[in-house]
Each structure stands twice: as C-alpha cells, then as structure tokens.
Scaffold this motif. Structure first.
Motif, short mmCIF file in Angstrom:
data_model
loop_
_atom_site.label_atom_id
_atom_site.label_comp_id
_atom_site.label_asym_id
_atom_site.label_seq_id
_atom_site.Cartn_x
_atom_site.Cartn_y
_atom_site.Cartn_z
N SER A 51 20.93 13.41 84.33
CA SER A 51 20.49 13.39 85.73
C SER A 51 21.41 12.55 86.60
O SER A 51 21.99 11.56 86.14
N GLY A 52 21.49 12.98 87.85
CA GLY A 52 22.23 12.21 88.84
C GLY A 52 21.36 11.09 89.39
O GLY A 52 20.17 10.99 89.07
N GLN A 53 21.95 10.28 90.25
CA GLN A 53 21.22 9.12 90.78
C GLN A 53 19.99 9.53 91.57
O GLN A 53 18.94 8.90 91.46
N GLN A 54 20.09 10.58 92.38
CA GLN A 54 18.93 11.02 93.16
C GLN A 54 17.81 11.51 92.26
O GLN A 54 16.64 11.21 92.49
N GLU A 55 18.15 12.26 91.23
CA GLU A 55 17.14 12.75 90.28
C GLU A 55 16.49 11.57 89.54
O GLU A 55 15.27 11.57 89.32
N LYS A 56 17.30 10.59 89.18
CA LYS A 56 16.74 9.40 88.51
C LYS A 56 15.76 8.67 89.43
O LYS A 56 14.70 8.24 88.99
N GLN A 57 16.11 8.55 90.71
CA GLN A 57 15.22 7.90 91.66
C GLN A 57 13.91 8.67 91.80
O GLN A 57 12.84 8.09 91.87
N GLU A 58 13.99 10.00 91.83
CA GLU A 58 12.79 10.83 91.90
C GLU A 58 11.91 10.64 90.67
O GLU A 58 10.68 10.56 90.77
N MET A 59 12.53 10.56 89.50
CA MET A 59 11.77 10.31 88.28
C MET A 59 11.10 8.94 88.32
O MET A 59 9.94 8.80 87.92
N LEU A 60 11.83 7.94 88.79
CA LEU A 60 11.26 6.60 88.88
C LEU A 60 10.10 6.56 89.87
O LEU A 60 9.08 5.91 89.60
N ASP A 61 10.24 7.26 90.99
CA ASP A 61 9.14 7.33 91.96
C ASP A 61 7.90 7.99 91.33
O ASP A 61 6.78 7.49 91.47
#
Length: 72
Positions: A51-61
C-alpha cells in the motif's frame, strides 16, 4: 524445530485467486477463532507492504474507528 509460520501461511494461499482470498478472510473473521489470527496478520502485512501512504492512512483511520466502536 524451526517453524516459519509466515512461509507456511503464504504457501497455503500461494495459488489462491481473489475470491478464495476473500473467502479465507471472511471465514477467519466469522469463525472468530484465535488460531486464525496469525494468518490474518500475515495477510494484513502483505496488504500493508503493498500500500501507498494514502492507503495506509485510510487503513489507520478505519482501524482507529473500529477500535473505538469495539471498545465502547
């Protein structure tokens, strides 16, 4: 004895297509058995690493929201 759980899990799913992978995830969650957690962890590790950084942030959210809901 040297047991590499990651390799064993990856070997078990190496030939699976998307529908089989989804069925594995859904089944593991629905069963709710502790023994399925390492496998889900390996799958999550694969997703995270791809995953890219944006996808990782979405997962964390999503994870943060899920934790809040599960503990309230």
């Amino acid at each position: 004895m040297d047991l590499n759980l990651r390799k064993a899990i990856l070997s078990n799913i190496s030939e699976n297509d998307q529908s089989q992978l989804e069925a594995t995830i859904v089944d593991a969650i629905q069963q709710g058995e502790e023994k399925m957690l390492p496998g889900l962890g390996v799958l999550f590790e694969l997703i995270w690493n791809q995953s890219g950084q944006q996808e990782k942030q979405e997962m964390l959210d999503a994870l943060e929201q899920g934790v809040k809901q599960a503990t309230s």
